[in-house]
Scaffold this active site. Structure first.
Site, mmCIF file in Angstrom:
data_model
loop_
_atom_site.group_PDB
_atom_site.id
_atom_site.type_symbol
_atom_site.label_atom_id
_atom_site.label_comp_id
_atom_site.label_asym_id
_atom_site.label_seq_id
_atom_site.Cartn_x
_atom_site.Cartn_y
_atom_site.Cartn_z
ATOM 1 N N ASP A 183 -37.890 3.794 -8.181
ATOM 2 C CA ASP A 183 -37.338 4.454 -6.982
ATOM 3 C C ASP A 183 -38.195 4.096 -5.766
ATOM 4 O O ASP A 183 -39.418 4.206 -5.822
ATOM 5 C CB ASP A 183 -37.341 5.977 -7.223
ATOM 6 C CG ASP A 183 -36.453 6.732 -6.245
ATOM 7 O OD1 ASP A 183 -36.421 6.351 -5.050
ATOM 8 O OD2 ASP A 183 -35.798 7.704 -6.654
ATOM 9 N N HIS A 196 -37.501 5.327 -2.540
ATOM 10 C CA HIS A 196 -37.354 6.284 -1.440
ATOM 11 C C HIS A 196 -38.674 7.017 -1.198
ATOM 12 O O HIS A 196 -39.195 7.647 -2.112
ATOM 13 C CB HIS A 196 -36.243 7.287 -1.764
ATOM 14 C CG HIS A 196 -34.905 6.634 -1.915
ATOM 15 N ND1 HIS A 196 -34.457 6.161 -3.122
ATOM 16 C CD2 HIS A 196 -33.937 6.364 -1.001
ATOM 17 C CE1 HIS A 196 -33.248 5.633 -2.949
ATOM 18 N NE2 HIS A 196 -32.903 5.732 -1.674
ATOM 19 N N SER A 242 -33.740 8.832 -11.427
ATOM 20 C CA SER A 242 -35.126 9.311 -11.308
ATOM 21 C C SER A 242 -35.308 10.685 -11.949
ATOM 22 O O SER A 242 -36.411 11.041 -12.366
ATOM 23 C CB SER A 242 -35.552 9.380 -9.842
ATOM 24 O OG SER A 242 -35.507 8.089 -9.288
#
Ligand code: B1M
Length: 214
Positions: free
Chosen positions: A98, A100, A151
């Site tokens: 991930d 982000h 996630s």
């Protein structure tokens, strides 16, 4: 457009010409964190909706994220700081797979400004790295962020890995848009022998850290 709407549009359109002037004007009206929470996050929400419905392509999302980051960087020195330090240490990471990190970095800023030491490992962090850092820094808590649905599964696997290594004494804070409170506090808490808590936003992350250290 009124200032607040103009700031939202700047995020959506990734328009940073004159951005700092608008941010400074907004700072004259309200605290930096309110600008982030009310105006900039509203812009990111719109970006997410446009992307989710196929009306915005990924490079434009990335450009919006860059303007968001620039805005936060400009506002950061103006954010309220409690002036405290040494309240505790948290290892913070975006989980494996991930990328982000805007939310995670807001959590970092808010905890740091409120007296915590944040070991921010960055994005795409495998659980092994998170564990090593938690041990090396004698962390009081581990914080994991992730926005993708996958996630949430990685976080579950990470908890099981912590458990299999006997690391259940360090409380774990989880945050990110794909999580729900019920998933974390019922499902995940049920399978993890330690303590795992959900933070809806960076402020809840702060109150959870305060509770951990109380
Ligand atoms: Co992505 N992305 N993205 N993206 N992106 C989402 C998450 C998505 C919901 C968009 C959508 O479809 N509507 C969707 C996920 C769907 C799903 O999983 N079902 C998605 C997708 C699909 C993807 C890609 C797969 C797209 C692709 O490649 N085809 C790809 C993934 C790459 C990867 O990770 N491997 C991708 C890439 C990107 C960009 C790189 C372009 C960019 C990220 C840039 C960056 O972060 N540096 C991006 C962005 C910007 C978004 C959206 C639009 C906005 C995210 C954001 O920054 N929000 C997002 C839409 C959405 O979230 N609804 C989306 C603002 C931020 C402040 O909020 O991070 O939620 P947030 O943090 C909050 C709370 O969640 C909480 O506090 C913060 C507020 O105070 N919080 C914590 C977060 N972590 C915490 C930890 C804590 C405590 C609180 O303690 C530990």
């Amino acid at each position: 457009l009124p200032l607040a709407e103009r700031l939202q549009r700047r995020i959506v359109d990734a328009d940073d010409k004159g951005l700092t002037d608008d941010l400074d004007a907004a700072l004259a009206e309200k605290p930096a964190l309110e600008i982030v929470n009310e105006d900039l996050l509203a812009g990111m929400k719109t970006v997410g909706e446009l992307f989710g419905s196929g009306q915005m392509q990924l490079p434009f999302v990335l450009a919006s994220a860059e303007v968001m980051k620039k805005s936060v960087a400009h506002l950061e020195p103006h954010m309220e700081s409690s002036g405290e330090s040494g309240k505790g240490t948290i290892v913070l990471a975006t989980v494996k797979g991930d990328v982000h990190d805007i939310g995670k970095n807001l959590v970092d800023i808010i905890l740091t400004n409120n007296g915590y030491t944040v070991v921010n490992l960055g994005i795409k962090q495998p659980v092994g790295t998170i564990i090593e850092a938690a041990v090396a820094h004698n962390a009081d808590a581990i914080g994991m962020s992730g926005l993708l649905v996958k996630s949430t599964v990685v976080m579950k696997d990470n908890l099981l890995e912590l458990q299999s290594r006997g690391l259940v004494q360090t409380p774990v804070l989880l945050g990110g848009a794909a999580l729900t409170r019920a998933y974390v506090e019922q499902d995940l808490n049920g399978l993890f022998a330690g303590e795992v808590r959900y933070a809806r936003d960076a402020f809840e992350g702060l109150s959870l850290m305060d509770a951990v250290m109380a």
